[in-house]
Design an enzyme around this catalytic site. Structure first.
Site, PDB file in Angstrom:
ATOM      1  N   GLY A 140      38.227  37.920  45.127  1.00  0.00           N
ATOM      2  CA  GLY A 140      36.958  38.563  45.452  1.00  0.00           C
ATOM      3  C   GLY A 140      35.799  37.990  44.660  1.00  0.00           C
ATOM      4  O   GLY A 140      34.721  37.770  45.193  1.00  0.00           O
ATOM      5  N   PHE A 141      36.008  37.798  43.347  1.00  0.00           N
ATOM      6  CA  PHE A 141      34.972  37.258  42.465  1.00  0.00           C
ATOM      7  C   PHE A 141      33.688  38.081  42.511  1.00  0.00           C
ATOM      8  O   PHE A 141      32.606  37.571  42.243  1.00  0.00           O
ATOM      9  CB  PHE A 141      34.673  35.793  42.800  1.00  0.00           C
ATOM     10  CG  PHE A 141      35.889  34.920  42.865  1.00  0.00           C
ATOM     11  CD1 PHE A 141      36.666  34.692  41.741  1.00  0.00           C
ATOM     12  CD2 PHE A 141      36.281  34.341  44.053  1.00  0.00           C
ATOM     13  CE1 PHE A 141      37.807  33.904  41.800  1.00  0.00           C
ATOM     14  CE2 PHE A 141      37.420  33.551  44.120  1.00  0.00           C
ATOM     15  CZ  PHE A 141      38.183  33.332  43.000  1.00  0.00           C
ATOM     16  N   THR A 145      48.926  36.201  32.315  1.00  0.00           N
ATOM     17  CA  THR A 145      47.817  36.441  33.243  1.00  0.00           C
ATOM     18  C   THR A 145      46.471  36.300  32.549  1.00  0.00           C
ATOM     19  O   THR A 145      45.481  35.943  33.190  1.00  0.00           O
ATOM     20  CB  THR A 145      47.946  37.832  33.894  1.00  0.00           C
ATOM     21  OG1 THR A 145      48.007  38.833  32.884  1.00  0.00           O
ATOM     22  CG2 THR A 145      49.181  37.898  34.767  1.00  0.00           C
ATOM     23  N   GLY A 178      37.942  43.120  28.382  1.00  0.00           N
ATOM     24  CA  GLY A 178      38.080  42.428  29.658  1.00  0.00           C
ATOM     25  C   GLY A 178      37.940  40.927  29.503  1.00  0.00           C
ATOM     26  O   GLY A 178      37.194  40.441  28.654  1.00  0.00           O
ATOM     27  N   GLU A 197      35.782  37.511  33.335  1.00  0.00           N
ATOM     28  CA  GLU A 197      34.542  36.789  33.576  1.00  0.00           C
ATOM     29  C   GLU A 197      34.083  35.883  32.443  1.00  0.00           C
ATOM     30  O   GLU A 197      33.350  34.928  32.674  1.00  0.00           O
ATOM     31  CB  GLU A 197      33.437  37.801  33.926  1.00  0.00           C
ATOM     32  CG  GLU A 197      33.651  38.379  35.312  1.00  0.00           C
ATOM     33  CD  GLU A 197      32.899  39.675  35.555  1.00  0.00           C
ATOM     34  OE1 GLU A 197      31.900  39.649  36.276  1.00  0.00           O
ATOM     35  OE2 GLU A 197      33.329  40.720  35.023  1.00  0.00           O
TER      36      GLU A 197
END
Length: 700
Positions: free
Chosen positions: A238-239, A592, A660, A663
């Site tokens: 999706g980005f 991941t 996170g 990004e």
């Protein structure tokens, strides 16, 4: 904040959904099994501005297999038309070329596509404006920039500081339109049924947030949330573009409303995705830096011009990162928008931070050259002790460690600072560096449920999304440690709005937001049922408010190192080595995590050298509408990329100790490439992408 004791957390476990994906049994939106589906193909406007005066559907309806044709003159009425992007087919106005003005429903996708081309549309054309310029007469200041930052900030006296500065940089940088292009195109299946006299709608959607889709679309259809179910167990990338519903979802729902109960399937073509599902806004950024001879910043000005759409505003937060990255007593940032007759921009991996950091980190490289300083040393001299914007302490700012470790691992020294001094055969060789930061974000309103399904096994439910990032695996690891069992004892359920509330997979916030809810539910379960629970017992909990949220500035940091080779005859650029060193807290899954970081770096390389959506301003549309003309990095371009991270724990964001990482890998990567090209050749390219025609004229 009490942290979970890691046992499964941190291990490089294989993806829980990996076998299903490689064997083709993982069902994506268009592949969901429904009975007797019909197929939908959009009709799009071929003018950039004006109105539809007539739509002749006679020829389309005459094609065997055509079931229905929707137009702007006869589509069902929406209950809420406040969202200009989503309120399609409600009037005859055309706001941009490619806008949905109808759709054909047929027995097969091929028939629907053929018939859609037979619909004759008449228009009343109006003059349009599709060109972003630095001096656009319609530039204005938005009330805020994504998601809710102030548009402008001003501290100190920047003009006086610039005038008094011993060293200055004043340069303008440009980034083009870029399109997300996930592997799975945007697709959905809509089914409109009636149960107990009320509509009951099911939408299988390729989305980053099932609850966001339901919350957005249900009111438009005059439905209560419980009347709509959104399902998305597997999403093929999706980005950011799938972070909210788009007009094609509304079209499918309108068609399903008229289909007599038949499910309606819609998969956008690659070409349609260049008009309908968002893109990274182009930017024109002026950076002005002032410093003393030692390289310490005395002034920083970051002025941004970007575009939005006349039909709906989207204001990207391009200069926001410059408010907190480096210490300077005088700082100003501004955002100005031009509303054009174009499709609506939207999120694309690290919206704002990515293009803004490109400009800022190239400007810092230019300042290092002007100060005769190593670019790493320049950054070290401008480290802020606290957040320059808020004055809050950092939860953990480890940029210095990233820079120093990266320099050691990359072999930065000895480095001749003079450009175009290293030649191997016909190739100039240079190295570049850039820093990166991305906010540690958490979204509220997340709830999880834990159920003891059989002795020693637990079902964990939350409406989260896995867009290829590893959510299926990472959340199971978090649940296992929170419940004190092995990962094999966890049955995870995600990707369904019938499951407990979950926020969107965006802003690198997913694992923090969803994982915090799972830990809260596990803690609640253990409080209610003890260490030896009965089979069948359950507990549900919402992630609590973070007591440290207002006390600290939480940011991830990183440093990119790039080696560039530039052919002295042709200007061709090759990047044989990239190294990223990141501070992202504790790894939830080492495998991941590395995948996410090198994926972001690859996307940054692609941004630097290839990606450019070309708009023909005469007609208003993007002409590079496929993956042949819209270039991005392929395997041959990605020869040696490695990502590592510091061994650390984030103590102030979530109970897992992580931040996170989806990004930050792209933030700063393009700047490092540009800086390496400059060191190799002496040519400073300030407009992306760095194609050979921009390099060749300046080669020594």
């Amino acid at each position: 904040m009490t942290l979970v004791e890691p046992h499964s957390i941190g291990k490089p476990l294989a993806r829980a959904d990996g076998r299903a994906k490689v064997t083709g049994t993982a069902r994506y939106a268009f592949e969901q099994q429904v009975e007797h589906p019909a197929y939908l193909h959009p009709i799009q406007a071929t003018i950039a501005r004006g109105r539809v005066t007539a739509m002749d559907v006679t020829a389309a309806l005459a094609v065997e297999g055509v079931l229905d044709v929707l137009t702007v003159f006869d589509a069902p009425t929406l209950a809420d038309t406040s969202d200009g992007e989503l309120a399609i087919l409600q009037d005859d106005q055309v706001h941009f070329r490619g806008q949905i003005i109808g759709g054909v429903v047929a027995e097969t996708a091929e028939i629907a596509r053929e018939a859609s081309a037979l619909v004759r549309v008449d228009y009343q054309r109006e003059p349009h404006d599709a060109e972003l310029t630095a001096h656009h007469p319609g530039l204005y200041t938005p009330e805020s920039v994504n998601p809710s930052f102030p548009s402008d900030t001003d501290e100190g006296d920047v003009e006086a500081a610039l005038a008094a500065a011993e060293v200055t940089v004043d340069a303008t940088y440009q980034t083009p339109i870029e399109h997300n292009n996930p592997m799975e195109p945007h697709a959905c299946i809509a089914q409109w049924a009636v149960r107990d006299g009320r509509p009951a709608v099911t939408l299988y959607d390729s989305t980053q947030g099932v609850h966001v889709v339901r919350k957005t679309l249900a009111p438009m259809l005059d439905l209560e949330p419980e009347q709509m179910r959104v399902v998305a167990p597997h999403v093929g990338g999706g980005f950011g573009s799938k972070g909210a519903p788009h007009a094609h979802d509304v079209l499918a729902l309108l068609a399903a409303q008229r289909s007599g109960g038949r499910p309606v399937k819609l998969a956008l073509t690659r070409q349609q995705m260049f008009a309908l599902v968002g893109y990274r806004t182009p930017t024109i950024q002026r950076l002005r830096l002032g410093a003393d001879k030692s390289g310490r910043l005395t002034a920083l000005v970051h002025d941004v011009i970007e575009q939005t759409s006349t039909v709906k505003e989207f204001a990207e937060q391009t200069a926001v990162t410059s408010r907190k990255m480096y210490a300077s007593p005088n700082r100003r940032t501004t955002h100005r928008l031009a509303a054009l007759d174009v499709a609506v921009p939207f999120w694309m991996r690290a919206p704002g931070e990515c293009p803004g950091t490109f400009a800022a980190e190239v400007a810092m490289d230019e300042l290092a050259v002007a100060c005769h300083l190593d670019p790493i040393e320049l950054r070290l001299r401008n480290e802020p002790d606290v957040d320059p914007e808020s004055g809050k302490p950092w939860s953990g700012r480890h940029l210095v460690e990233c820079l120093k470790l990266g320099a050691e691992r990359f072999g930065w020294a000895p480095r001749d600072p003079r450009p175009a001094k290293r030649l191997a055969g016909r190739w100039f060789i240079g190295t570049g560096v850039a820093a990166a930061t991305y906010p540690g974000m958490a979204m509220g309103g997340n709830t999880a449920r834990v159920t003891h399904t059989e002795q020693g096994r637990y079902m964990v439910q939350i409406g989260a999304a896995d867009i290829g990032t590893g959510t299926w695996t990472a959340l199971a690891q978090i649940a296992a440690d929170a419940l004190g069992c092995g990962v094999e004892a966890i049955d995870l359920q995600i990707g369904d709005s019938d499951l407990p509330q979950a926020s969107v997979a965006g802003g690198s916030s997913g694992i923090t937001s969803w994982g915090s809810a799972i830990v809260a539910a596990a803690n609640q379960f253990r409080r209610e049922h003890g260490d030896h629970p009965h089979v069948g017992v359950t507990a549900e909990a919402e992630a609590p408010q973070n007591p440290d949220a207002e006390k600290y500035t939480v940011q991830s940091f990183g440093a990119h190192f790039v080696e560039a080779h530039v052919n002295s005859d042709t200007g061709e650029i090759r990047i044989p080595r990239m190294l990223g060193v990141f501070s992202v807290g504790r790894a939830i899954n080492a495998r991941t995590l590395r995948s996410q970081l090198i994926g972001g770096m690859t996307m940054g390389l692609s941004m630097a050298l290839h990606e450019d959506s070309v708009r023909d301003i005469r007609f208003g549309h993007v002409v590079t509408q496929d993956l042949a003309s819209y270039h991005f990095s392929a395997h041959a371009d990605v020869t040696g990329i490695e990502a590592i991270w510091l061994d650390e724990v984030e103590e102030h964001l979530n109970p897992m100790g992580s931040r996170g990482a989806g990004e930050i890998g792209i933030v700063g990567a393009a700047a490092a490439v540009v800086n390496a090209v400059h060191h190799a050749t002496g040519v400073r390219v300030r407009e992306l992408p760095v194609t050979l025609d921009k390099v060749l004229p300046g080669l020594p």
